[in-house]
Design an enzyme around this catalytic site. Structure first.
Site, PDB file in Angstrom:
ATOM      1  N   ASP A   1     -16.620  -9.220   5.127  1.00  0.00           N
ATOM      2  CA  ASP A   1     -15.327  -8.537   5.034  1.00  0.00           C
ATOM      3  C   ASP A   1     -15.441  -7.235   4.238  1.00  0.00           C
ATOM      4  OD1 ASP A   1     -14.482 -10.859   6.217  1.00  0.00           O
ATOM      5  OD2 ASP A   1     -13.042 -11.403   4.664  1.00  0.00           O
ATOM      6  N   ASP A   2     -14.447  -6.376   4.443  1.00  0.00           N
ATOM      7  CA  ASP A   2     -14.168  -5.193   3.595  1.00  0.00           C
ATOM      8  C   ASP A   2     -15.080  -3.999   3.847  1.00  0.00           C
ATOM      9  OD1 ASP A   2     -12.308  -6.917   2.613  1.00  0.00           O
ATOM     10  OD2 ASP A   2     -13.027  -6.948   0.550  1.00  0.00           O
TER      11      ASP A   2
ATOM     12  N   HIS B   1      -9.267  -6.255   9.810  1.00  0.00           N
ATOM     13  CA  HIS B   1      -8.992  -6.767   8.446  1.00  0.00           C
ATOM     14  C   HIS B   1      -7.898  -5.908   7.793  1.00  0.00           C
ATOM     15  CE1 HIS B   1      -9.899  -9.366   5.116  1.00  0.00           C
ATOM     16  NE2 HIS B   1     -10.484  -8.463   4.362  1.00  0.00           N
TER      17      HIS B   1
ATOM     18  N   HIS C   1      -5.713  -3.181   3.505  1.00  0.00           N
ATOM     19  CA  HIS C   1      -6.013  -4.413   2.773  1.00  0.00           C
ATOM     20  C   HIS C   1      -4.907  -4.828   1.788  1.00  0.00           C
ATOM     21  CE1 HIS C   1      -8.458  -7.453   0.685  1.00  0.00           C
ATOM     22  NE2 HIS C   1      -9.325  -7.342   1.665  1.00  0.00           N
TER      23      HIS C   1
ATOM     24  N   HIS D   1     -18.958 -10.588   1.690  1.00  0.00           N
ATOM     25  CA  HIS D   1     -18.403  -9.221   1.662  1.00  0.00           C
ATOM     26  C   HIS D   1     -19.518  -8.188   1.640  1.00  0.00           C
ATOM     27  CE1 HIS D   1     -15.158 -11.811   0.362  1.00  0.00           C
ATOM     28  NE2 HIS D   1     -14.306 -10.847   0.667  1.00  0.00           N
TER      29      HIS D   1
HETATM   30 ZN   LIG Z   1     -10.946  -8.474   2.306  1.00  0.00          ZN
END
Ligand SMILES: [Zn+2]
Length: 251
Positions: A48-49, A99, A103, A207
């Protein structure tokens, strides 16, 4: 009888159920989500991210070394800044998912704002790779009744996880390696002597970026994977995308 004696426990129970549906990764209260792979042999690695120019290229090389395919849940504003990195990720056989654009914690947003957050990231990914994302993961895993339907409106299925080791925390590498031990333990039970790989497999949430700023240092995540990927492979695990994780046709 005092009606409060009935009303208070009922309200507390309803509150607990809603809290569970909001944050528990495998709760289905607010819409169906993918939470595991369909075989104990399949491990779905998810990141993620990102995209993150400081880490993602090294992660792609590491995954290549173990013929591992993964799924990347991208932040829209980063996708706009480095579309080439997203193109390379897909060209190397990985999948990408939505995503959100910025955020936020979607729990506190009204339906219109939720739709805008998802739509902006959806459009950023489609602009970068020429195809819409099939998958969506809510920031912080937070859902309310309109998050999963908003993803579905865009043709995306919501993906949660079985294991969230907390690799964003400022902890030593040994700590993170130990937090990933349950994957090996489950694989040994399912695939070891007498195991028949029946049942489901893990969706691991790590991540490769940071939602606060680009170029976050996730080198410990890379180092933990350097440690585990060969060991997981030797236990018989295959590293698959979410598409492969839910595909029921023979591999
Ligand atoms: Zn995230």
């Amino acid at each position: 009888m005092n009606p409060l004696l009935i009303a208070v426990p009922t309200a507390l129970t309803a509150g607990a159920v809603v809290a569970y549906g909001t944050a528990h990764p495998r709760a289905q209260l607010f819409g169906r989500t993918i939470c595991s792979t369909n075989s104990a042999r399949k491990l779905a690695l998810t990141f993620d991210d990102g995209p993150n120019p400081a880490i993602t290229p090294k992660l792609l090389d590491l995954l290549d070394r173990y013929k591992a395919k993964a799924t990347f849940f991208l932040i829209g504003r980063y996708v706009r800044e480095c579309p080439e990195l997203v193109q390379e990720t897909v060209a190397r056989g990985h999948e990408v998912g939505n995503h959100t654009e910025l955020h936020p914690n979607l729990l506190w947003l009204n339906p219109t704002k939720v739709r805008v957050e998802l739509r902006l990231c959806h459009d950023a990914i489609r602009g970068a790779i020429g195809a819409p994302p099939k998958w969506f993961r809510p920031p912080f895993g937070m859902r309310n009744p309109w998050v999963v339907p908003a993803a579905r409106e865009l043709g995306s299925c919501t993906v949660m996880w079985t294991l969230l080791p907390g690799d964003w925390q400022e902890r030593p590498l040994d700590w993170l390696i130990a937090r990933l031990q349950p994957i090996a333990d489950r694989a040994k039970r399912a695939l070891g002597n007498g195991g028949n790989s029946a049942g489901t497999g893990d969706v691991l949430c790590l991540h490769d970026g940071g939602h606060r700023e680009m170029n976050a240092d996730r080198s410990r995540t890379l180092a933990a994977l350097e440690y585990w990927l060969p060991r997981w492979r030797d236990l018989g695990l295959e590293f698959v995308t979410i598409g492969e994780a839910v595909n029921t046709t023979a591999p």
